[in-house]
Design a protein around this motif. Structure first.
Motif, PDB file in Angstrom:
ATOM      1  N   SER A   1       0.879  -1.257  -0.092  1.00  0.00           N
ATOM      2  CA  SER A   1      -0.040   0.196  -0.022  1.00  0.00           C
ATOM      3  C   SER A   1       0.806   1.009   0.166  1.00  0.00           C
ATOM      4  O   SER A   1       1.791   1.389   0.362  1.00  0.00           O
ATOM      5  CB  SER A   1      -1.349   0.075   1.245  1.00  0.00           C
ATOM      6  OG  SER A   1      -1.431   1.475   1.595  1.00  0.00           O
ATOM      7  N   PRO A   2       0.085   2.200  -0.911  1.00  0.00           N
ATOM      8  CA  PRO A   2       0.981   3.700  -0.567  1.00  0.00           C
ATOM      9  C   PRO A   2       1.210   4.354   0.762  1.00  0.00           C
ATOM     10  O   PRO A   2       2.026   4.937   0.937  1.00  0.00           O
ATOM     11  CB  PRO A   2       0.950   4.283  -2.182  1.00  0.00           C
ATOM     12  CG  PRO A   2      -0.746   4.215  -1.994  1.00  0.00           C
ATOM     13  CD  PRO A   2      -0.755   2.684  -1.504  1.00  0.00           C
ATOM     14  N   GLN A   3       0.040   3.743   1.555  1.00  0.00           N
ATOM     15  CA  GLN A   3       0.032   5.084   2.867  1.00  0.00           C
ATOM     16  C   GLN A   3       0.749   4.037   3.654  1.00  0.00           C
ATOM     17  O   GLN A   3       0.151   2.926   4.238  1.00  0.00           O
ATOM     18  CB  GLN A   3      -1.783   4.939   2.860  1.00  0.00           C
ATOM     19  CG  GLN A   3      -2.455   5.514   1.619  1.00  0.00           C
ATOM     20  CD  GLN A   3      -3.238   5.338   1.694  1.00  0.00           C
ATOM     21  OE1 GLN A   3      -4.547   6.941   3.098  1.00  0.00           O
ATOM     22  NE2 GLN A   3      -4.771   5.508   1.323  1.00  0.00           N
ATOM     23  N   VAL A   4       1.501   4.815   4.377  1.00  0.00           N
ATOM     24  CA  VAL A   4       2.084   4.156   5.510  1.00  0.00           C
ATOM     25  C   VAL A   4       1.260   3.448   6.668  1.00  0.00           C
ATOM     26  O   VAL A   4       2.017   2.818   6.937  1.00  0.00           O
ATOM     27  CB  VAL A   4       3.335   4.990   6.056  1.00  0.00           C
ATOM     28  CG1 VAL A   4       3.957   5.326   7.072  1.00  0.00           C
ATOM     29  CG2 VAL A   4       3.885   5.247   5.434  1.00  0.00           C
ATOM     30  N   PRO A   5       1.119   4.093   6.965  1.00  0.00           N
ATOM     31  CA  PRO A   5      -0.688   4.475   8.812  1.00  0.00           C
ATOM     32  C   PRO A   5      -1.101   2.652   7.989  1.00  0.00           C
ATOM     33  O   PRO A   5      -1.583   1.784   8.945  1.00  0.00           O
ATOM     34  CB  PRO A   5      -1.700   4.757   8.507  1.00  0.00           C
ATOM     35  CG  PRO A   5      -1.642   5.990   8.075  1.00  0.00           C
ATOM     36  CD  PRO A   5      -0.427   5.875   6.431  1.00  0.00           C
ATOM     37  N   ILE A   6      -1.758   2.747   6.691  1.00  0.00           N
ATOM     38  CA  ILE A   6      -2.127   0.622   6.273  1.00  0.00           C
ATOM     39  C   ILE A   6      -0.731   0.358   5.965  1.00  0.00           C
ATOM     40  O   ILE A   6      -1.217  -1.342   6.394  1.00  0.00           O
ATOM     41  CB  ILE A   6      -2.282   1.413   5.127  1.00  0.00           C
ATOM     42  CG1 ILE A   6      -3.985   2.180   5.220  1.00  0.00           C
ATOM     43  CG2 ILE A   6      -3.360   0.062   4.586  1.00  0.00           C
ATOM     44  CD1 ILE A   6      -4.852   2.434   3.784  1.00  0.00           C
ATOM     45  N   ARG A   7       0.431   0.077   5.970  1.00  0.00           N
ATOM     46  CA  ARG A   7       1.479  -0.651   6.235  1.00  0.00           C
ATOM     47  C   ARG A   7       2.165  -0.780   7.137  1.00  0.00           C
ATOM     48  O   ARG A   7       1.985  -2.439   7.925  1.00  0.00           O
ATOM     49  CB  ARG A   7       2.583   0.143   5.440  1.00  0.00           C
ATOM     50  CG  ARG A   7       2.175   0.054   3.965  1.00  0.00           C
ATOM     51  CD  ARG A   7       3.629   0.195   3.216  1.00  0.00           C
ATOM     52  NE  ARG A   7       4.357   0.507   3.903  1.00  0.00           N
ATOM     53  CZ  ARG A   7       4.919   2.155   2.824  1.00  0.00           C
ATOM     54  NH1 ARG A   7       3.667   2.891   1.964  1.00  0.00           N
ATOM     55  NH2 ARG A   7       5.969   3.154   3.882  1.00  0.00           N
ATOM     56  N   TRP A   8       1.770  -0.064   8.077  1.00  0.00           N
ATOM     57  CA  TRP A   8       1.923  -0.053   9.725  1.00  0.00           C
ATOM     58  C   TRP A   8       0.982  -1.189  10.387  1.00  0.00           C
ATOM     59  O   TRP A   8       0.921  -1.622  11.306  1.00  0.00           O
ATOM     60  CB  TRP A   8       1.685   1.381  10.156  1.00  0.00           C
ATOM     61  CG  TRP A   8       2.362   1.160  11.851  1.00  0.00           C
ATOM     62  CD1 TRP A   8       3.711   1.218  12.102  1.00  0.00           C
ATOM     63  CD2 TRP A   8       2.246   0.825  12.753  1.00  0.00           C
ATOM     64  NE1 TRP A   8       4.090   1.285  13.309  1.00  0.00           N
ATOM     65  CE2 TRP A   8       3.093   0.768  14.089  1.00  0.00           C
ATOM     66  CE3 TRP A   8       0.250   0.551  13.134  1.00  0.00           C
ATOM     67  CZ2 TRP A   8       2.836   0.506  15.057  1.00  0.00           C
ATOM     68  CZ3 TRP A   8       0.431   0.310  14.895  1.00  0.00           C
ATOM     69  CH2 TRP A   8       1.545   1.001  15.415  1.00  0.00           C
ATOM     70  N   ALA A   9      -0.265  -0.408   9.677  1.00  0.00           N
ATOM     71  CA  ALA A   9      -1.457  -1.583  10.515  1.00  0.00           C
ATOM     72  C   ALA A   9      -1.708  -3.033   9.861  1.00  0.00           C
ATOM     73  O   ALA A   9      -1.695  -3.938  10.529  1.00  0.00           O
ATOM     74  CB  ALA A   9      -3.026  -0.884   9.840  1.00  0.00           C
ATOM     75  N   ALA A  10      -1.231  -3.026   8.607  1.00  0.00           N
ATOM     76  CA  ALA A  10      -1.368  -4.510   7.797  1.00  0.00           C
ATOM     77  C   ALA A  10      -0.507  -5.342   8.861  1.00  0.00           C
ATOM     78  O   ALA A  10      -0.057  -6.721   8.912  1.00  0.00           O
ATOM     79  CB  ALA A  10      -0.635  -4.712   6.427  1.00  0.00           C
ATOM     80  N   VAL A  11       1.222  -4.921   9.060  1.00  0.00           N
ATOM     81  CA  VAL A  11       2.394  -5.988   9.150  1.00  0.00           C
ATOM     82  C   VAL A  11       1.629  -5.700  11.218  1.00  0.00           C
ATOM     83  O   VAL A  11       1.972  -6.966  11.454  1.00  0.00           O
ATOM     84  CB  VAL A  11       3.657  -5.032  10.095  1.00  0.00           C
ATOM     85  CG1 VAL A  11       4.026  -5.263  10.181  1.00  0.00           C
ATOM     86  CG2 VAL A  11       4.181  -4.320   8.236  1.00  0.00           C
ATOM     87  N   TRP A  12       1.073  -4.911  11.485  1.00  0.00           N
ATOM     88  CA  TRP A  12       0.286  -5.220  13.449  1.00  0.00           C
ATOM     89  C   TRP A  12      -0.773  -6.460  13.290  1.00  0.00           C
ATOM     90  O   TRP A  12      -0.276  -7.589  13.663  1.00  0.00           O
ATOM     91  CB  TRP A  12       0.419  -3.963  13.611  1.00  0.00           C
ATOM     92  CG  TRP A  12      -0.255  -3.894  14.615  1.00  0.00           C
ATOM     93  CD1 TRP A  12       0.275  -3.547  16.481  1.00  0.00           C
ATOM     94  CD2 TRP A  12      -1.916  -4.332  15.392  1.00  0.00           C
ATOM     95  NE1 TRP A  12      -0.444  -3.859  17.513  1.00  0.00           N
ATOM     96  CE2 TRP A  12      -1.749  -4.259  17.246  1.00  0.00           C
ATOM     97  CE3 TRP A  12      -2.482  -4.882  14.377  1.00  0.00           C
ATOM     98  CZ2 TRP A  12      -3.109  -4.718  17.817  1.00  0.00           C
ATOM     99  CZ3 TRP A  12      -4.130  -5.067  15.644  1.00  0.00           C
ATOM    100  CH2 TRP A  12      -4.140  -4.833  16.367  1.00  0.00           C
TER     101      TRP A  12
END
Length: 902
Positions: free
Chosen positions: A819-830
């Protein structure tokens, strides 16, 4: 040749009435240049020559001296002709001798025929014509003019017991004139047809312009005998350049119907010999004898037989220009005051034009004559005949007729004649001309291999003007209805062509017209006239009130004007909406057609008419589907708007399945504007679609939207989520079939994670979509969580309730790592870390792909994401080691049930 008896002229005093001394030949008295040529002459010839010189020096000579002079000229001519290289100019200029003879003829009275001076003078010309040098054409014409006027002007000479000698003298003089004409028409050994043409131009006025019967008879008889003389020669000089055959046939044909039997007889003979000349010179040699036999059977036959021959020769033996001359002469006869002449001309024209019309030349000249003389032809039969000629020419030479009429109107005052009214007076002809003008109106739409029918081809501008003129005629309002749709669209396409493409090329044929007519305004006026003449005058006013006409001619707003025009027809429920629809569909069947954008814009608005919508079938939709293959933004826009119209009508919505693959394909266009426009249209489209009619389309759309959920463009991403949310709102639990349910579950984690989307509108839409998802899946507990809790609580509750889908959720998380969005990548990893902690040993072995993705995410550009990923990798590795340490060694150990995606 028959020659009149000439008086015997002896060169001695006793044989003359003049009191003069004997005429003797003295060479010393002659010009030095002529002396050397006199040695070869006999004494009689010398004496004749001497008398000629003496006569030419005298001013006033007696009648006897004149005859003696003529005899002397003949004697000298015989002597010169007998010489091998004889030339009259070696003795005396031939031109001067001819001029003197011409003067002698002019001195003869035209009131009475007395003596044989006229006859002898003409025979003397015959003798002179047989010696060198030859007469010049001007000399011949002067002699013919003098001889013809001298004889034709005489009063009628009727043979009787008391005037037998006078009648005999007249016949001898007529024969002398014939001999002179025959001698002068010769060019070497053959008649010269160009010289004949000049002679006929002198003689014919005595027949066609004179009102005296005896003059007409003399002229026709002279021409007849001259043509009979020419018939005896197999070869004629300059026959190809002889152009009077048409005029002669018409003149003779008219005189054949004269009420005077003698005139009719003379004209019939002249016509017969003219036919014979044409057969001998222009027919196929194998057929010549047969045709001549048939002609001979009709000689002096009934007029009907001559008229049939006239028709045959008009079609087979005349050139196009000669046929035109024949028509012109006959039309001129219709302007006469004589009812008999008018009737004869009408009969002849009807006969020669009764069947298939052959090629006609000089069409502009014929049209001009009709234009300027129609008002002077008052007789009913003649008027009908003239109208028939105009109608036939407009059928076979439409281009030339239309072009000529418009040129005349531009160069002269209006009101001389109303040829458009004449053209409109023939219903079938009116339709034929309109149909032809329609083809000329849009030449850029015709196939390249289509050849023009005629010698001239009018331009679209001229075709438009002609259509306008014809539409102004009120007599054909019913016919206008039959081709309203085709004509309406053709004029509209022409306006588009002129306004948008700005075609500045103007042919030479229309330059003079283009100077005084604006092409765009002329075409718009024609369109308005068409609507008014079809009973749609109120529509014209309505379009004016909404600024439609102004928009139509504005290059930047042209297609808005097209929309206003079509909308007016739809709002007013125009009767022609259905035919217009059919015309547009026929037009769009050609993939290479011009003005397709105008057609599509107009059709988009026209489809909103219920009657038109009812006509749409699979065939029509497939034609439109072919245009959906285009990726030109200007074309895509009306097509997508048309898609919305399809969704509003039950009949058309069933055809969306045909357009579905083409529309969804726009979502993958390389043009971002097309993609955004497509998504916006799909969003609006969903408000009209029902699950019952469009379930397959909606399911396919669900899969198409997935790539747009991670678009960088917020507009595209928002549109995609809006569509998905609207789509979920339409799905009922009973309609949750396998592919759709699978996709809904496959998009569950993206919906949750996009609650952290940087675009708050997207986050709100995702929450609503989650609620719809919970309702469809029957997740009553999760529905409240989706509606109220934050991302972390939702993910925890989702994992807790749907533990058996943990690996599926993990796979969705891995997809969001990009995802180009940092918050979504962070939530996905979490969330991936949370899922990993719930896995057993066997499941850990199945997440190799996730493990690889996490290792890659350790190098994420965002430090927070990179740090969290590193922690998650440690957790994964620690989890795996712990599970391996606790793993039972017995093969009979109890295994944990395998988790399934669905």
């Amino acid at each position: 040749m028959l020659q009149a008896a000439a008086p015997s002229i002896e060169m001695n005093p006793s044989s003359t009435k003049r009191k003069s001394k004997r005429v003797t030949f003295e060479p010393s008295t002659l010009q030095a240049s002529w002396k050397s040529h006199l040695q070869g002459l006999c004494q009689l010839e010398r004496e004749a020559y001497a008398f000629i010189l003496e006569f030419l020096e005298e001013e006033h000579m007696s009648e006897f001296a004149k005859l003696k002079f003529l005899s002397a000229v003949e004697t000298l001519s015989s002597a010169v002709r007998a010489q091998a290289d004889g030339n009259m100019d070696n003795y005396y200029p031939k031109a001067i001798l001819a001029k003197k003879i011409e003067i002698l003829i002019l001195e003869e009275s035209t009131e009475i025929l007395m003596g044989n001076m006229r006859q002898q003078a003409m025979l003397c010309i015959v003798a002179l014509s047989q010696v060198n040098p030859p007469f010049r054409l001007s000399q011949k014409l002067d002699l013919v003019n003098v001889g013809v006027s001298s004889l034709f002007s005489l009063p009628p000479i009727m043979p009787s017991l008391y005037r037998r000698d006078n009648a005999s003298l007249y016949l001898q003089t007529v024969q002398a004139l014939d001999d002179m004409l025959q001698a002068l028409v010769m060019d070497g050994m053959n008649p010269n047809m160009l010289i004949l043409q000049h002679f006929l131009e002198i003689i014919l006025p005595w027949s066609s312009l004179s009102d005296k019967v005896h003059e007409q008879m003399r002229a026709l008889g002279t021409i007849s005998r001259l043509l009979r003389f020419i018939c005896s020669f197999p070869e004629l000089s300059h026959m190809e350049e002889f152009s009077m055959s048409g005029k002669l046939m018409s003149i003779f044909g008219l005189f054949c119907m004269d009420c005077n039997h003698e005139i009719s007889k003379e004209a019939s003979e002249a016509l017969h010999y003219l036919f014979k000349i044409l057969v001998l010179q222009r027919s196929v040699k194998q057929k010549t004898e047969t045709i001549l036999k048939d002609l001979q059977k009709h000689f002096h036959g009934a007029w009907l037989a001559s008229l049939q021959d006239l028709t045959l020769f008009f079609k087979k033996y005349l050139t196009p220009e000669e046929r035109a001359d024949m028509i012109m002469v006959s039309m001129e006869a219709m302007t006469n005051t004589s009812r008999h002449d008018i009737s004869a001309a009408s009969k002849m024209l009807k006969m020669i034009l009764k069947y298939t019309i052959p090629e006609i030349g000089k069409v502009p000249e014929i049209i001009q004559y009709i234009y300027y003389h129609m008002n002077s032809i008052t007789e009913t039969t003649a008027q009908k005949t003239i109208k028939k000629i105009l109608y036939l020419l407009s059928q076979y030479y439409t281009d030339e007729v239309i072009l000529t009429l418009l040129k005349i109107e531009d160069q002269s005052q209006k009101g001389v004649c109303r040829p458009w009214e004449i053209l409109a007076s023939f219903p079938k002809g009116y339709e034929m001309i309109m149909d032809y003008l329609l083809q000329r109106l849009t030449p850029h739409q015709r196939s390249k291999d289509q050849e023009p029918r005629h010698r001239t081809e009018i331009s679209p501008l001229i075709a438009t003007r002609a259509i306008h003129e014809l539409l102004l005629e009120p007599s054909r309002r019913m016919e206008v209805q039959s081709f309203f749709s085709s004509l309406f669209m053709a004029l509209l396409f022409q306006i588009s062509f002129l306004v948008v493409e700005v075609d500045t090329e103007i042919s030479q044929d229309q330059q003079h017209i283009a100077e005084c007519v604006d092409p765009i305004s002329s075409t718009v006026e024609a369109l308005k006239t068409l609507m008014r003449s079809s009973g749609y005058g109120d529509y014209v006013s309505s379009i004016q009130r909404h600024g439609g006409w102004w928009l139509l001619v504005n290059p930047e707003r042209h297609y808005d004007g097209v929309t206003v025009l079509a909308r007016s027809l739809v709002i007013n429920n125009c009767w022609h909406n259905r035919p217009l629809f059919s015309s547009i569909i026929r037009f769009l069947q050609d993939p290479d057609c011009k003005n397709h954008l105008t057609a599509l814009v107009f059709l988009t608005e026209l489809l909103q008419c219920p009657d038109v919508a009812a006509l749409v079938d699979d065939f029509t939709t497939h034609i439109l589907a072919n245009w959906f293959k285009s990726e030109e933004p200007a074309i895509v826009k009306p097509l997508l708007q048309m898609l919305e119209v399809f969704a509003k009508h039950e009949n058309m919505v069933r055809r969306l399945r045909i357009l579905q693959p083409y529309v969804l394909n726009y979502c993958y266009s390389s043009n971002s504007d097309i993609v955004l426009e497509t998504l916006l249209v799909l969003k609006n489209l969903l408000s009209h679609l029902t699950w019952r009619h469009s379930s397959s389309f909606l399911i396919q759309l669900t899969f198409t939207l997935v790539p747009f959920f991670e678009e960088v463009s917020e507009h595209l991403r928002l549109a995609a989520f809006e569509i998905y949310e609207s789509l979920l709102a339409k799905v009922k639990k009973r309609g949750l079939v396998f592919p759709l349910k699978h996709q809904i579950l496959n998009l569950l984690v993206p919906l949750v994670l996009h609650l952290r989307d940087v675009n708050t509108d997207v986050a709100l839409i995702c929450r609503s979509a989650l609620c719809h998802t919970a309702a469809m899946l029957g997740w009553s507990k999760l529905k409240a969580v989706f509606a109220e809790k934050d991302v972390w609580n939702i993910l925890g509750a989702l994992l807790e309730q749907e533990t058996n889908k943990a690996l599926w959720f993990l796979k969705q998380c891995v997809a969001l790592f990009k995802s180009p969005q940092v918050p979504i990548r962070w939530a996905a990893v979490w969330f991936a870390g949370q899922i990993i902690q719930t896995l057993d040993l066997e499941e850990i072995d199945e997440i190799e792909e996730a493990y690889t993705a996490l290792r890659h995410m350790q190098r994420d550009s965002d430090p927070m994401v990179s740090c969290l990923t590193t922690q998650t990798v440690y957790i994964l590795e620690a989890k795996k080691k712990l599970l391996l340490a606790k793993a039972p060694t017995s093969c009979f150990c109890r295994r944990r049930p395998q988790r399934h995606y669905f």
